[in-house]
Every structure is written in C-alpha cells, then in structure tokens.
Design a protein around this motif. Structure first.
Motif, mmCIF file in Angstrom:
data_model
loop_
_atom_site.group_PDB
_atom_site.id
_atom_site.type_symbol
_atom_site.label_atom_id
_atom_site.label_comp_id
_atom_site.label_asym_id
_atom_site.label_seq_id
_atom_site.Cartn_x
_atom_site.Cartn_y
_atom_site.Cartn_z
ATOM 1 N N THR A 1 1.185 5.903 -10.777
ATOM 2 C CA THR A 1 0.226 4.805 -10.361
ATOM 3 C C THR A 1 -1.258 5.260 -9.989
ATOM 4 O OG1 THR A 1 0.797 5.014 -8.162
ATOM 5 C CG2 THR A 1 2.222 3.362 -9.340
ATOM 6 N N GLN B 1 8.670 4.636 -16.445
ATOM 7 C CA GLN B 1 8.324 3.687 -15.532
ATOM 8 C C GLN B 1 9.194 2.694 -15.339
ATOM 9 O OE1 GLN B 1 4.364 2.392 -17.060
ATOM 10 N NE2 GLN B 1 3.280 4.010 -16.450
ATOM 11 N N GLY C 1 -1.068 2.923 -5.227
ATOM 12 C CA GLY C 1 0.077 2.721 -5.820
ATOM 13 C C GLY C 1 0.198 1.435 -6.890
ATOM 14 N N ASP D 1 4.003 1.884 -5.584
ATOM 15 C CA ASP D 1 4.564 1.727 -6.954
ATOM 16 C C ASP D 1 4.726 0.276 -7.493
ATOM 17 O OD1 ASP D 1 4.419 4.663 -6.847
ATOM 18 O OD2 ASP D 1 6.727 4.705 -6.773
ATOM 19 N N GLU E 1 -0.322 0.142 -10.945
ATOM 20 C CA GLU E 1 -0.156 0.665 -12.120
ATOM 21 C C GLU E 1 -1.424 0.725 -12.748
ATOM 22 O OE1 GLU E 1 2.348 0.271 -16.366
ATOM 23 O OE2 GLU E 1 2.461 -1.367 -14.698
#
Length: 326
Positions: free
Chosen positions: A210, A136, A169, A124, A171
C-alpha cells in the motif's frame, strides 16, 4: 482514563515523579552474546493506567503533569499495561495550584481562519482487482463498498471532514479518489456540503504494498476560491538505499515519505501556507529479535530516521522554508 507515573516516597519532593529509566528490553543479547554496555530497563511497571469512572467513582479530568494521590482500587491488566480500577469511594486528592484542567474547544465555523488536519490509517485498503501472483488481497465488490462506507462515515462524523487528511495504507490514487467521491455522495445524502476531496497517492517503491496519500479539501469558499490548494507534491528518499536483511541493497523506504506544500485560503482573503509530511518508518515487527535480519531492520529504521532528521534540518534554512507539520 488517564496514565500516571509512580512518584515513590520522597518527602523532599513529594510531587516530583521519576521518568521511566532508559534502556533496551531486558535482557539485551546480540548473536547469543550478552550486551553489557547497553543500558537496560529494569522492567518495573512505573506507568499505570487509571480508570476513574469504571466502578462508580466520579470521572477525573487532569492536565499533563498534574500530581494526584489516593488512587485505590483493584489492579487490572489491559492492552499490555497495568491499570487501577478506581474504587467508588477512593479518597483521591489533588494538591493546591495544580495545572488547570483541559477544556473542550469547539471546532471553528467554516468561515473562521483555521486549518484542520488529521491522520487516518486505513490498514491495507485494496480494491477488488489483484494482479496475478502479487499476493494482494482482492475483496469482493460488496465488501469493498461496505468498507468505503465505514471509512466515509468515520471521516465525516468522527473527524468532521478535516481540511487535510493524511492517509496510510491505501493501494493507489484511483482507489483513494473513489473514497473521496464516496465521502461527497454520503455527505450530500445526509444534507452536508461536499468536501470535494482531492486524492493524492503516488506509487511507492513496492508495487505490491500500500501507499501513503492525502485527501485535500477543494470545495470553494465564496469570493475566495478553493479551500486548500496544493502547490507542490514530493516524495522523499525514493532513490535512497539501505542494506538488505539478507545482504545486498534495498530501497531505504518501501513507502517514501510524502510531502505536500499547501495553501489554506480563508474567507477574509488571507491564506496560510504549510509543508505537510507523512512518514511511515520500517515496521517494528520482529525488530527486537536476536538475529542478523533484526539487526538489519534496526539499522534500516535508524537510517530512515537520520535521513528525515537531516532533511528537516535543511528545511529550516531553505529559501522556500515553510512551517513543517509531520
């Protein structure tokens, strides 16, 4: 550290170790009803860790499948598994004709015909801009820069800047390219050549989650061109559906498997082509629960596996078949 399987006491075959019995976790229930037809694992900890050097014993290096005896020491519990902390004077022994001990092989020189691949789960990685109501995380700019620096160091010093890095992972592609630029700047600051990683991270089906991606080296080889060229980018199953835990239909994959066709170029003018596949299946979180939701999650994970198995089988006979690397 290494792991062993208890071989038991079988004079007829003293060096044949049994495998762990197949089966579900004990007990197996579904909607409160005992499922007697499912095979059940008895729960015996047949796989044990061995820490050979923790208490002063000489480190032991073994190859897979090598039998060993004389493992004596206190029993510890680490990371959910029992481990033997080997006594310094434990009388360990290996039978004759054991498999050869593995040896360390140094990475080849940049001009040799080799292609290196690695996987890095960023767990993430988000930028400091979070859309309203998305949920988020939005780290502070200094925290993001610090984390990018740590990841850059891991790829440069630990992974040694592989030709292809599969990334989980992240974004979005913009953030992944920012990481690629950070790797280059850090490398040049340390007197290393810039890898000139190309970032690939198309958006998945969940805009708030993600994505999967790749970093592909594009630095030039003298008189040849880019080290690795990406010929094709594809997401698998982006339009496939599965039954949702609460009813209805949802996308089969939140993060569709990402496929790239690559061509690695070498200094002698030759090239090697491959099809690299990065997969992230349904999470195992709460998947063993006795609930309708858990049953749907298990079905979704099974459907994902079946989808990938069918695709991989078709690739074996495709006109443009390439070596598959999952």
């Amino acid at each position: 550290r290494f792991y062993v399987v208890d071989g038991g006491q079988n004079p007829a075959a003293p060096f044949v170790a049994p495998e762990r019995e197949p089966g579900t976790r004990y007990p197996a229930y579904w909607q409160g009803q005992f499922q007697g037809w499912l095979p059940r694992w008895d729960g015996n900890p047949e796989v044990l860790g061995v820490d050979s050097a923790a208490a002063g014993h000489a480190p032991i290096d073994l190859s897979t499948g090598a039998p060993i005896g004389g493992l004596i020491g206190p029993l510890d519990h680490r990371s959910g598994r029992y481990s033997i902390v080997l006594d310094a004077d434990a009388p360990t022994w290996l039978p004759p004709h054991s498999p050869p001990t593995p040896s360390v092989v140094a990475a080849g020189a940049p001009d040799q015909r080799s292609t290196t691949l690695a996987h890095y789960d960023l767990r993430d990685l988000f930028d400091f801009s979070s859309p309203p109501g998305s949920g988020q995380p939005a780290p502070m700019p200094f925290a993001l820069e610090r984390r990018l620096g740590k990841i850059s160091r891991g790829i440069r010093e630990n992974l040694r800047m592989p030709d292809i890095v599969a990334i989980s992972g992240v974004e979005n592609e913009l953030l992944l390219q920012r990481l690629a630029n950070r790797i280059d700047s850090d490398a040049m600051s340390d007197g290393q050549p810039a890898a000139q990683y190309r970032a690939i991270a198309p958006p998945g089906n969940d805009p708030n989650a993600t994505n999967l991606g790749f970093l592909v080296r594009s630095d030039a080889i003298v008189n040849v061109g880019a080290r690795v060229i990406v010929d094709k980018i594809e997401q698998l199953g982006s339009n496939a559906f599965a039954q949702a835990p609460g009813g209805g239909m949802i996308a089969l994959f939140d993060q569709p498997p990402l496929v790239i066709d690559t061509r690695s170029n070498y200094a002698d003018g030759s090239a090697w082509r491959a099809r690299v596949v990065l997969v992230r299946l349904q999470s195992l979180d709460d998947i063993d629960a006795d609930s309708v939701r858990a049953e749907r999650l298990r079905e979704r994970r099974r459907d994902q596996a079946q989808f990938l198995a069918q695709w991989a089988q078709q690739q074996q006979h495709a006109a443009d078949a390439l070596p598959l690397l999952f």
